[in-house]
Design a protein around this motif. Structure first.
Motif, PDB file in Angstrom:
ATOM      1  N   LEU A 169      67.256  61.907  17.747  1.00 20.40           N
ATOM      2  CA  LEU A 169      67.632  60.490  17.839  1.00 20.40           C
ATOM      3  C   LEU A 169      69.087  60.342  18.275  1.00 20.40           C
ATOM      4  N   PHE A 170      69.976  61.143  17.717  1.00 23.19           N
ATOM      5  CA  PHE A 170      71.385  61.071  18.092  1.00 23.19           C
ATOM      6  C   PHE A 170      71.562  61.430  19.569  1.00 23.19           C
ATOM      7  N   ARG A 171      70.812  62.435  20.068  1.00 22.35           N
ATOM      8  CA  ARG A 171      70.912  62.830  21.468  1.00 22.35           C
ATOM      9  C   ARG A 171      70.369  61.718  22.378  1.00 22.35           C
ATOM     10  N   VAL A 172      69.302  61.076  21.946  1.00 20.78           N
ATOM     11  CA  VAL A 172      68.743  59.969  22.730  1.00 20.78           C
ATOM     12  C   VAL A 172      69.770  58.848  22.845  1.00 20.78           C
ATOM     13  N   ALA A 173      70.363  58.454  21.723  1.00 20.16           N
ATOM     14  CA  ALA A 173      71.335  57.358  21.731  1.00 20.16           C
ATOM     15  C   ALA A 173      72.569  57.695  22.562  1.00 20.16           C
ATOM     16  N   ALA A 174      72.907  58.981  22.631  1.00 16.53           N
ATOM     17  CA  ALA A 174      74.086  59.408  23.395  1.00 16.53           C
ATOM     18  C   ALA A 174      73.789  59.577  24.882  1.00 16.53           C
ATOM     19  N   LEU A 179      71.901  61.948  26.176  1.00 10.72           N
ATOM     20  CA  LEU A 179      71.746  63.356  26.537  1.00 10.72           C
ATOM     21  C   LEU A 179      70.295  63.715  26.825  1.00 10.72           C
ATOM     22  N   ASP A 180      69.362  62.862  26.461  1.00 11.17           N
ATOM     23  CA  ASP A 180      67.942  63.133  26.701  1.00 11.17           C
ATOM     24  C   ASP A 180      67.387  62.228  27.799  1.00 11.17           C
ATOM     25  N   SER A 181      68.270  61.538  28.498  1.00 12.48           N
ATOM     26  CA  SER A 181      67.844  60.577  29.518  1.00 12.48           C
ATOM     27  C   SER A 181      67.605  61.255  30.858  1.00 12.48           C
ATOM     28  N   MET A 182      66.876  60.560  31.729  1.00 14.47           N
ATOM     29  CA  MET A 182      66.641  61.069  33.081  1.00 14.47           C
ATOM     30  C   MET A 182      67.965  61.203  33.814  1.00 14.47           C
ATOM     31  N   ILE A 183      68.842  60.212  33.659  1.00 12.19           N
ATOM     32  CA  ILE A 183      70.200  60.281  34.197  1.00 12.19           C
ATOM     33  C   ILE A 183      71.127  60.608  33.031  1.00 12.19           C
ATOM     34  N   LEU A 184      71.686  61.801  33.035  1.00 17.48           N
ATOM     35  CA  LEU A 184      72.500  62.285  31.933  1.00 17.48           C
ATOM     36  C   LEU A 184      73.634  61.314  31.615  1.00 17.48           C
ATOM     37  N   GLY A 185      73.704  60.895  30.343  1.00 17.71           N
ATOM     38  CA  GLY A 185      74.803  60.045  29.901  1.00 17.71           C
ATOM     39  C   GLY A 185      74.645  58.572  30.207  1.00 17.71           C
ATOM     40  N   GLU A 186      73.475  58.148  30.688  1.00 20.25           N
ATOM     41  CA  GLU A 186      73.306  56.719  31.023  1.00 20.25           C
ATOM     42  C   GLU A 186      73.487  55.853  29.780  1.00 20.25           C
ATOM     43  N   THR A 187      73.953  54.640  30.007  1.00 24.73           N
ATOM     44  CA  THR A 187      74.346  53.774  28.894  1.00 24.73           C
ATOM     45  C   THR A 187      73.258  52.803  28.446  1.00 24.73           C
ATOM     46  N   GLN A 188      72.269  52.529  29.296  1.00 21.93           N
ATOM     47  CA  GLN A 188      71.261  51.522  28.964  1.00 21.93           C
ATOM     48  C   GLN A 188      70.483  51.880  27.707  1.00 21.93           C
ATOM     49  N   ILE A 189      70.314  53.169  27.444  1.00 22.27           N
ATOM     50  CA  ILE A 189      69.523  53.599  26.299  1.00 22.27           C
ATOM     51  C   ILE A 189      70.119  53.127  24.986  1.00 22.27           C
ATOM     52  N   MET A 190      71.434  52.954  24.931  1.00 19.32           N
ATOM     53  CA  MET A 190      72.076  52.480  23.698  1.00 19.32           C
ATOM     54  C   MET A 190      71.516  51.116  23.293  1.00 19.32           C
ATOM     55  N   GLY A 191      71.452  50.206  24.256  1.00 16.56           N
ATOM     56  CA  GLY A 191      70.916  48.882  23.975  1.00 16.56           C
ATOM     57  C   GLY A 191      69.442  48.930  23.633  1.00 16.56           C
ATOM     58  N   GLN A 192      68.716  49.861  24.244  1.00 13.72           N
ATOM     59  CA  GLN A 192      67.290  49.983  23.966  1.00 13.72           C
ATOM     60  C   GLN A 192      67.040  50.505  22.553  1.00 13.72           C
ATOM     61  N   VAL A 193      67.853  51.458  22.103  1.00 19.14           N
ATOM     62  CA  VAL A 193      67.747  51.949  20.720  1.00 19.14           C
ATOM     63  C   VAL A 193      68.091  50.829  19.741  1.00 19.14           C
ATOM     64  N   ARG A 194      69.140  50.070  20.058  1.00 17.27           N
ATOM     65  CA  ARG A 194      69.553  48.964  19.192  1.00 17.27           C
ATOM     66  C   ARG A 194      68.434  47.914  19.087  1.00 17.27           C
ATOM     67  N   GLN A 204      73.732  54.862  12.243  1.00 14.75           N
ATOM     68  CA  GLN A 204      74.566  56.017  12.554  1.00 14.75           C
ATOM     69  C   GLN A 204      74.294  56.517  13.972  1.00 14.75           C
ATOM     70  N   ALA A 205      73.035  56.467  14.418  1.00 16.02           N
ATOM     71  CA  ALA A 205      72.708  56.888  15.777  1.00 16.02           C
ATOM     72  C   ALA A 205      73.479  56.064  16.805  1.00 16.02           C
ATOM     73  N   LEU A 206      73.567  54.766  16.579  1.00 17.18           N
ATOM     74  CA  LEU A 206      74.321  53.900  17.489  1.00 17.18           C
ATOM     75  C   LEU A 206      75.805  54.228  17.457  1.00 17.18           C
ATOM     76  N   ALA A 207      76.320  54.531  16.266  1.00 16.80           N
ATOM     77  CA  ALA A 207      77.727  54.913  16.145  1.00 16.80           C
ATOM     78  C   ALA A 207      77.992  56.240  16.861  1.00 16.80           C
ATOM     79  N   LYS A 240      78.170  55.757  20.614  1.00 18.08           N
ATOM     80  CA  LYS A 240      79.463  55.184  20.995  1.00 18.08           C
ATOM     81  C   LYS A 240      80.560  56.244  20.942  1.00 18.08           C
ATOM     82  N   ARG A 241      80.540  57.082  19.893  1.00 18.00           N
ATOM     83  CA  ARG A 241      81.567  58.124  19.771  1.00 18.00           C
ATOM     84  C   ARG A 241      81.494  59.106  20.929  1.00 18.00           C
TER      85      ARG A 241
END
Length: 435
Positions: free
Chosen positions: A100-105, A107-122, A144-147, A150-151
């Motif tokens: 879960l932490f890797r998904v939110a960060a 790191l598990d996305s098709m495009i490494l480091g993409e930001t849209q997943i953060m909003g989707q997890v939220r 914590q995953a969302l935090a 962000k970190r």
């Protein structure tokens, strides 16, 4: 009871399978309600995007996992053994937290480091929260995953280097012009790439987006979506007079921007430089345009080099991100263990001490006068009995506190020893005595 995520994503399942698992918010809400009502399901969060569908579950019974699979199969119409099982993955306990932490960060996305997943997890977490499908541990886990996401982005900068052609084009323009605030951009083409480009431009602070397309209606629709202005294709060269940047991304099979017409545009611009980015394949801009004075022309090969360099930078950042995630997993599990276990151990010991003192007083009253040596022996016996009785559950609970099931065992111990009712009874007695 245990923590588990069951899902599929772009790595494990083709789009023909993933599209069967795309749930609207309304469908997700109904599915959450059904799963939460299943025996053994204590909490559930459903994360559904175009590239992944994941069910995060806290289960109290082993059979609950089978029940969840049955529900998923029925909802999607995909038979488990023959059609679904090969595409699914599952992670439990610590591995689930890490996933879960890797998904939110990103790191598990098709495009490494993409930001849209953060909003989707939220959004997934808030939907489950509103549906009453979470509990305290899940609330802490997803917050914590969302935090963590962000970190990772703050400390590694993994999302700062664009790795898509559209975002690289906008970044290239930003660097060349020293910023996009107050700039006017002309986007030629209203397809998917044009839409992505316009979105990146607006996010980067351009003052105006002009959209031109052979279909004026399509241009108008895209322009309206981003607060821009549509112009007819016949006016393309006239609109270049006021543009700082032209990004062309049509589906044409021939050049749409020609050198003679651009030469006239540059004459009318009186030497004012223009920045052209051609991200179409086949190319939209005649290469001869790049030879004109005042014209800076970049094609998709130039952007490809930017994308490759930036992806290498993201991979370097991902190494640092993985270390951050391991640190955050350790901290999260430790915090949850302390929150769940320490108060329970203290309450259990206090309960044992209360019983010991009560029974000692009763026994000593019945025995009558005793020598100091006799009293010492009886007190030692009482201490030994209580300590030995509580030793095993306390040690075991401390061990389990290091796993994601620590809070579950703590809750079980409270139920077995009726610790909450004991505390409530003592509190009521104390309140009554003071009135």
């Amino acid at each position: 009871m245990f923590l588990i995520v069951v899902g599929l994503n772009h790595r494990t399942a083709p789009v023909r399978v993933r599209e069967r698992f795309a749930f609207t918010p309304l469908q997700a809400r109904e599915l959450l309600a059904e799963l939460k009502c299943r025996s053994g399901v204590e909490a559930v969060v459903l994360l559904s995007t175009c590239n992944r569908t994941e069910f995060y579950l806290l289960l109290s019974k082993g059979v609950a996992r089978t029940a969840v699979i049955e529900v998923i199969s029925r909802w999607t119409g995909v038979e488990f053994e023959s059609s679904l099982k090969p595409f699914l993955y599952a992670h439990t306990e610590r591995n689930c937290v890490r996933h879960l932490f890797r998904v939110a960060a990103g790191l598990d996305s098709m495009i490494l480091g993409e930001t849209q997943i953060m909003g989707q997890v939220r959004d997934a977490y808030h939907l489950a929260l509103e549906a009453g499908a979470t509990e305290s541990y899940f609330n802490a886990l997803f917050q914590q995953a969302l935090a963590v996401g962000k970190r990772v982005r703050t400390e590694t900068g993994i999302d700062r280097n664009p790795v898509s052609v559209s975002s690289a084009a906008v970044e290239l323009a930003r660097q060349a012009l020293g910023g996009l605030a107050g700039r006017t951009v002309l986007v030629v083409g209203a397809g998917k790439i044009g839409e992505l480009t316009a979105r990146y431009l607006v996010d980067s602070g351009v003052s105006g987006v002009i959209v031109s397309n052979r279909s004026f209606d399509h241009a108008q629709e895209l322009a309206d979506r981003f607060g821009g202005r549509a112009v007819r294709f016949q006016e393309l060269y006239d609109r270049m007079l006021d543009a700082d940047i032209v990004i062309s991304c049509t589906a044409a099979t021939h050049y749409v921007i020609h050198a003679p017409a651009m030469a006239e545009v540059m004459r009318r611009r009186a030497g004012k430089k223009i920045f052209l980015i051609d991200i179409a394949v086949p190319r939209d801009v005649d290469p001869e345009v790049g030879l004109l004075p005042g014209v800076a022309l970049y094609d998709i090969d130039a952007l490809g080099k930017v994308v490759d360099e930036n992806y290498a930078l993201r991979r370097q950042a991902a190494v640092q991100a993985e270390a951050i995630i391991e640190d955050e997993v350790d901290k999260f599990l430790q915090r949850q263990a302390e929150r769940a276990v320490v108060p329970v151990i203290a309450a259990l010991k206090e309960r044992g001490e209360t019983i010991k003192q009560r029974e000692l007083k009763r026994a000593l009253n019945r025995l009558g006068p005793l020598t100091p040596q006799q009293q010492k022996i009886i007190l030692s016996l009482a201490n030994s009995l209580v300590n030995q009785l509580l030793h095993a559950p306390v040690v075991r609970l401390k061990e389990m506190a290091l796993t994601t099931r620590g809070h579950i065992y703590a809750g079980t111990l409270k139920e077995l020893f009726d610790l909450e009712r004991e505390a409530a009874t003592e509190s009521e007695c104390g309140s009554g005595g003071s009135n």
